[in-house]
Design a protein around this motif. Structure first.
Motif, short mmCIF file in Angstrom:
data_model
loop_
_atom_site.label_atom_id
_atom_site.label_comp_id
_atom_site.label_asym_id
_atom_site.label_seq_id
_atom_site.Cartn_x
_atom_site.Cartn_y
_atom_site.Cartn_z
N THR A 145 0.82 -1.21 0.00
CA THR A 145 0.00 0.00 0.00
C THR A 145 0.85 1.26 0.00
O THR A 145 0.60 2.19 -0.75
N GLY A 150 2.84 5.83 -2.67
CA GLY A 150 1.66 5.09 -2.26
C GLY A 150 1.00 5.75 -1.06
O GLY A 150 1.14 6.95 -0.84
N TYR A 151 0.30 4.94 -0.27
CA TYR A 151 -0.51 5.48 0.83
C TYR A 151 -0.05 4.97 2.19
O TYR A 151 0.12 3.77 2.39
N LYS A 163 -4.66 4.03 3.30
CA LYS A 163 -5.41 4.01 2.05
C LYS A 163 -6.86 4.44 2.23
O LYS A 163 -7.49 4.98 1.31
N LEU A 187 -6.74 8.05 2.09
CA LEU A 187 -5.85 8.48 1.00
C LEU A 187 -4.73 9.39 1.50
O LEU A 187 -4.36 10.36 0.83
N TYR A 203 -1.30 -3.16 7.02
CA TYR A 203 -2.10 -4.00 6.14
C TYR A 203 -1.46 -5.39 6.02
O TYR A 203 -0.29 -5.59 6.35
#
Length: 400
Positions: free
Chosen positions: A66, A85-86, A89, A92, A248
């Motif tokens: 992510t 990226g994040y 997420k 955002l 994640y």
């Protein structure tokens, strides 16, 4: 002056002489503006950075990562620091250089460094038996010393805290140590080696015992604050930690989902820290020459352990020691845990340091640190890869 200004504004408000739009402008000008992200892009390495960005983009896609951050320094100067990226997420929130990630086993080197500093201060000797400092610890069938714990040859089996991390029965480091205190050693010390999180945690409890100081506090005072690693902190799920990345993981159908809630403080010396790529890079710079660490400590970190049978391992005290295909020496530490991963690669002869952090585990070792390092090495120390050995039939004959 600010007080006088506020009084004037209050007076004008009372008299109804201040338009609402002007009020908003005044107060917005008084607010503290947040500084921009500290991205570093050295134009001298433009091509290398562009190539590195492509490696990061590919990793985000192929490894279902992510968010990721990278830091590259050469001869003590940061030449590239960026996130991609994040960090979270769901909202955002972009990954940035200041994003804090779970670093997993990269924490091992922090614990090794703490033990080395305590040795420099005369508080311990790594060649001493563990029982010299904690005599009440249940006796194993073999004696083992602190050095063997740091090079993973004390006799403890390899264990995966990433799989144990959701266990709620461990409240603190002491309880985790007690959980296996009566187990027998898996092999005689220095006959074999296996990376052990439990062995590194034992070094942590020893440091607590001889200094009578909590491990996290001791690490902060001895290593982190002194080196200016202010973004490297204990992963405490109860505290609001600025710039913490959301963790994640991939479920059984390879879908990226939110990682389960975990508390890694019970295994702080092995898996329990958050950090940034920038902080890890600073730490890598600190071991390029004697200074903060004595030469004796650097030799402790980067001298390969030799087993009783004469086999030379690739393990120093808390570090992995290797060479690339072109023969360049590398000092490496890498870690993967639930919801995070990291790696640090130090090329001492080229004074190149590359660090990466991500907010998903990296059990397969896919972080593109080696690719990024190779791109920069091609510029600062180009070498030919070794040629394939010539077979006996193809070997040229001498005219003599």
């Amino acid at each position: 002056m600010m007080k006088t200004r506020q009084l004037k504004i209050s007076e004008l408000l009372r008299k109804g002489m201040l338009p609402i739009t002007l009020i908003l402008l005044i107060f917005s000008s008084c607010s503290t503006k947040k500084p921009n992200s500290r991205v570093v892009l050295n134009k001298q390495y433009k091509d290398e950075i562009l190539a590195g960005r492509e490696d990061l983009k590919m990793h985000l896609i192929t490894a279902s990562t992510t968010g990721i951050s990278v830091a590259v320094s050469i001869d003590g100067e940061m030449v590239w620091s960026e996130g991609m990226g994040y960090a979270d997420k769901e909202v955002l929130a972009p990954a940035k250089p200041e994003t804090k990630f779970r670093i997993g086993r990269t924490t091992h080197m922090l614990t090794a460094m703490l033990i080395a500093k305590l040795q420099e201060e005369g508080k311990l000797n790594v060649q001493d038996s563990f029982y010299k400092y904690i005599p009440e610890f249940p006796k194993k069938q073999f004696d083992f010393n602190l050095y063997q714990l740091g090079v993973y040859s004390a006799g403890f089996n390899e264990d995966e805290l990433s799989k144990l991390a959701t266990h709620e029965e461990y409240i603190n480091l002491k309880e985790y140590i007690q959980s296996q205190a009566t187990d027998t050693l898996a092999y005689p010390p220095n006959e074999y080696y296996a990376v052990s999180d439990y062995g590194m945690a034992m070094l942590g409890i020893l440091a607590e015992d001889i200094t009578e100081t909590n491990f996290a506090k001791l690490m902060k005072e001895t290593i982190l604050d002194t080196l200016g690693l202010h973004e490297t902190v204990i992963d405490n799920p109860l505290l609001i930690t600025e710039n913490r990345a959301a963790p994640y993981y991939q479920n059984y159908i390879a879908q990226v989902v939110n990682a389960p809630a975990i508390d890694l403080r019970y295994c702080a010396p092995a898996h329990g820290y958050l950090s940034t790529a920038d902080d890890l890079n600073k730490l890598g710079q600190a071991i390029l020459k004697a200074g903060f660490f004595s030469q004796e400590s650097l030799d402790l970190f980067f001298t390969k352990n030799v087993l009783n049978n004469g086999f030379e391992t690739n393990r120093g005290f808390g570090w992995w020691i290797s060479e690339d295909m072109a023969g360049r020496k590398i000092y490496v530490q890498a870690g993967s845990t639930v919801g995070g991963s990291s790696m640090l690669a130090v090329y001492p002869e080229q004074k190149l340091v590359v660090s990466l952090c991500a907010n998903i585990s990296d059990d397969l070792g896919q972080l593109p640190g080696q690719k990024i390092a190779n791109t920069f090495l091609a510029k600062i120390d180009p070498r030919k890869q070794p040629e394939e050995p010539v077979s006996k039939e193809e070997k040229p004959t001498s005219n003599e």
